[in-house]
Write a protein that holds these residues in place. Structure first.
Motif, mmCIF file in Angstrom:
data_model
loop_
_atom_site.group_PDB
_atom_site.id
_atom_site.type_symbol
_atom_site.label_atom_id
_atom_site.label_comp_id
_atom_site.label_asym_id
_atom_site.label_seq_id
_atom_site.Cartn_x
_atom_site.Cartn_y
_atom_site.Cartn_z
ATOM 1 N N ALA A 1 65.605 30.189 27.124
ATOM 2 C CA ALA A 1 65.277 30.701 28.358
ATOM 3 C C ALA A 1 66.023 32.032 28.645
ATOM 4 C CB ALA A 1 65.742 29.406 29.436
ATOM 5 N N ALA A 2 67.273 32.105 28.382
ATOM 6 C CA ALA A 2 68.117 33.027 28.415
ATOM 7 C C ALA A 2 67.750 34.330 27.497
ATOM 8 C CB ALA A 2 69.330 32.992 28.012
ATOM 9 N N LEU A 3 67.291 34.111 26.338
ATOM 10 C CA LEU A 3 66.613 34.948 25.390
ATOM 11 C C LEU A 3 65.235 35.433 25.963
ATOM 12 C CD1 LEU A 3 66.894 36.564 22.840
ATOM 13 C CD2 LEU A 3 65.742 34.892 21.658
ATOM 14 N N ALA A 4 64.457 34.631 26.471
ATOM 15 C CA ALA A 4 63.238 34.882 26.935
ATOM 16 C C ALA A 4 63.432 36.035 28.221
ATOM 17 C CB ALA A 4 62.376 33.713 27.292
ATOM 18 N N LEU B 1 73.453 36.387 32.639
ATOM 19 C CA LEU B 1 72.062 36.775 33.273
ATOM 20 C C LEU B 1 72.230 37.556 34.576
ATOM 21 C CD1 LEU B 1 70.473 33.313 32.085
ATOM 22 C CD2 LEU B 1 70.302 35.557 31.010
ATOM 23 N N HIS B 2 73.053 37.036 35.299
ATOM 24 C CA HIS B 2 73.202 37.749 36.577
ATOM 25 C C HIS B 2 73.498 39.218 36.389
ATOM 26 C CE1 HIS B 2 75.373 39.156 40.297
ATOM 27 N NE2 HIS B 2 74.660 38.357 40.698
ATOM 28 N N GLN B 3 74.172 39.744 35.442
ATOM 29 C CA GLN B 3 74.191 40.931 35.135
ATOM 30 C C GLN B 3 73.163 41.556 34.722
ATOM 31 O OE1 GLN B 3 77.218 42.569 35.849
ATOM 32 N NE2 GLN B 3 77.792 40.685 36.700
ATOM 33 N N GLY C 1 72.477 40.753 21.431
ATOM 34 C CA GLY C 1 73.465 40.264 20.949
ATOM 35 C C GLY C 1 74.428 39.237 21.491
ATOM 36 N N ILE C 2 74.620 39.538 22.712
ATOM 37 C CA ILE C 2 75.760 39.017 23.487
ATOM 38 C C ILE C 2 75.223 37.653 24.156
ATOM 39 C CG2 ILE C 2 77.064 39.058 25.643
ATOM 40 C CD1 ILE C 2 77.730 41.769 25.154
ATOM 41 N N ILE C 3 73.839 37.566 24.272
ATOM 42 C CA ILE C 3 73.096 36.281 24.811
ATOM 43 C C ILE C 3 73.134 35.475 23.799
ATOM 44 C CG2 ILE C 3 70.996 35.448 25.450
ATOM 45 C CD1 ILE C 3 72.463 36.262 27.672
ATOM 46 N N MET C 4 72.934 35.983 22.630
ATOM 47 C CA MET C 4 72.754 34.923 21.273
ATOM 48 C C MET C 4 74.123 34.519 20.939
ATOM 49 S SD MET C 4 69.635 34.365 20.584
ATOM 50 C CE MET C 4 69.849 33.479 18.973
ATOM 51 N N ALA C 5 75.127 35.179 21.154
ATOM 52 C CA ALA C 5 76.541 34.953 20.822
ATOM 53 C C ALA C 5 77.069 33.693 21.610
ATOM 54 C CB ALA C 5 77.306 35.995 20.715
ATOM 55 N N TRP C 6 76.796 34.031 23.103
ATOM 56 C CA TRP C 6 77.014 33.176 24.216
ATOM 57 C C TRP C 6 76.326 31.626 23.718
ATOM 58 C CZ3 TRP C 6 72.983 31.139 27.049
ATOM 59 C CH2 TRP C 6 73.019 30.200 28.118
ATOM 60 N N TRP C 7 74.854 31.746 23.422
ATOM 61 C CA TRP C 7 74.172 30.522 23.106
ATOM 62 C C TRP C 7 74.917 29.701 21.935
ATOM 63 C CZ3 TRP C 7 71.548 28.703 18.670
ATOM 64 C CH2 TRP C 7 70.982 27.618 18.961
ATOM 65 N N TRP C 8 75.399 30.645 20.827
ATOM 66 C CA TRP C 8 75.877 29.979 19.559
ATOM 67 C C TRP C 8 76.994 29.212 19.844
ATOM 68 C CZ3 TRP C 8 80.218 31.047 16.854
ATOM 69 C CH2 TRP C 8 80.364 30.489 15.637
#
Lengths: 240, 66
Positions: free
Chosen positions: A98-101, A189-191, B49-56
């Motif tokens: 969801a975050a990636l999307a 996500l807020h940012q 990259g940061i979102i993926m690092a957070w998820w990882w």
């Protein structure tokens, strides 16, 4: 260089370096994840759909206390589930997808000085964080290498995961980790949502092209870097 | 040796905490962690990259069992 500007930015090289480490760790999943993310970034950089529009801020973002309560409830409930169980994997995967999307569906901005790798401003003192971060990674790496060199002596060279893992055997440990993880994800996500993904650093104490100082201090995060700044400010650093 | 290794992690953690405190409560020209991330998140590559690092991190400790 043109549209390959993304290769000049630090994210892709860092991900590729991490991918190499996962090869050494013989962890196929982590390698595919990090290498795949690097490829995804390169592919995404070729997709230019125009400048990001003004963001519409979802209600969940505007009501922070509601979001905080939701994250706490999420942590408390998911912490009841066993680690590495099917349900936890589904929930964590869903959060990531969801975050990636949310990031990918946002319009990719047309080339700007930032996107082209010519950062219009620098953040004073960023290297302090980077230095300690790199030292921490090297310490973790040294433990990993020691484990490979002296496999019978692994207990004396614990990785960070080896130290944190036992804390997650209790509900409280899992709840705290989930709370921190969920809060970090919400904040990120807020940012992205509230910044429109194109000027998230404008209030972060950057130096760079002069901008009109805001009439009212923005204190959204309590950071002193949110205070008004301008060419006359001591925080303002001239050019590159 | 185990104590030294753990001490290294503790020192690194305290150093990160010290930087945040310096950024928030002194005039030392160091950004807060939040300001640092907002700065990094200007770039779309960093956003992904940061979102993926957070998820990882979540997957590593919760989904994978670390």
């Amino acid at each position: 260089m043109g549209r390959w500007h993304v290769l000049r930015e630090p994210t892709v090289p860092i991900l590729l370096l991490a991918s190499v480490m996962h090869v050494v760790r013989r962890n196929v999943f982590d390698f595919l994840l990090f290498f795949g993310t690097a490829v995804l970034i390169v592919v995404d950089s070729r997709r230019i759909t125009g400048r990001a529009s003004e963001p519409e801020v979802p209600a969940a973002v505007r009501h922070r206390w509601l979001a905080a309560a939701a994250v706490a409830l999420f942590a408390a409930i998911i912490a009841l589930l066993p680690i590495a169980g099917g349900m936890v994997r589904i929930v964590v995967s869903a959060c990531g997808l969801a975050a990636l999307a949310l990031v990918l569906v946002r319009p990719a901005a047309a080339p700007t000085p930032v996107a082209a790798g010519d950062a219009p401003g620098r953040l004073r003192g960023w290297w302090v964080w980077a230095t300690v971060g790199v030292v921490t990674c090297l310490w973790e790496l040294s433990s990993f290498i020691a484990q490979q060199v002296w496999p019978a002596d692994q207990v004396n060279h614990p990785a960070a995961s080896d130290l944190i893992g036992p804390l997650l055997t209790t509900w409280l440990g899992r709840a705290i980790l989930l709370l921190l993880w969920g809060a970090a994800g919400y904040w990120l996500l807020h940012q992205l949502v509230t910044s429109g993904g194109r000027g998230a650093g404008t209030s972060a104490g950057m130096s760079g092209p002069p901008q009109a100082p805001p009439t009212e201090p923005s204190r959204t995060d309590g950071s002193r870097h949110s205070q008004p700044s301008g060419p006359s400010s001591p925080r303002w650093e001239a050019g590159r | 040796m185990r104590t030294i290794t753990i001490l290294g992690y503790v020192v690194c953690g305290l150093a990160l905490l010290a930087i945040e405190l310096l950024a928030r409560f002194t005039r030392v020209p160091v950004p807060t962690l939040a300001a640092l991330f907002r700065w990094m998140l200007r770039r779309r590559s960093a956003q992904i990259g940061i979102i993926m690092a957070w998820w990882w991190i979540g997957w590593h400790f919760l989904g994978d069992g670390a």
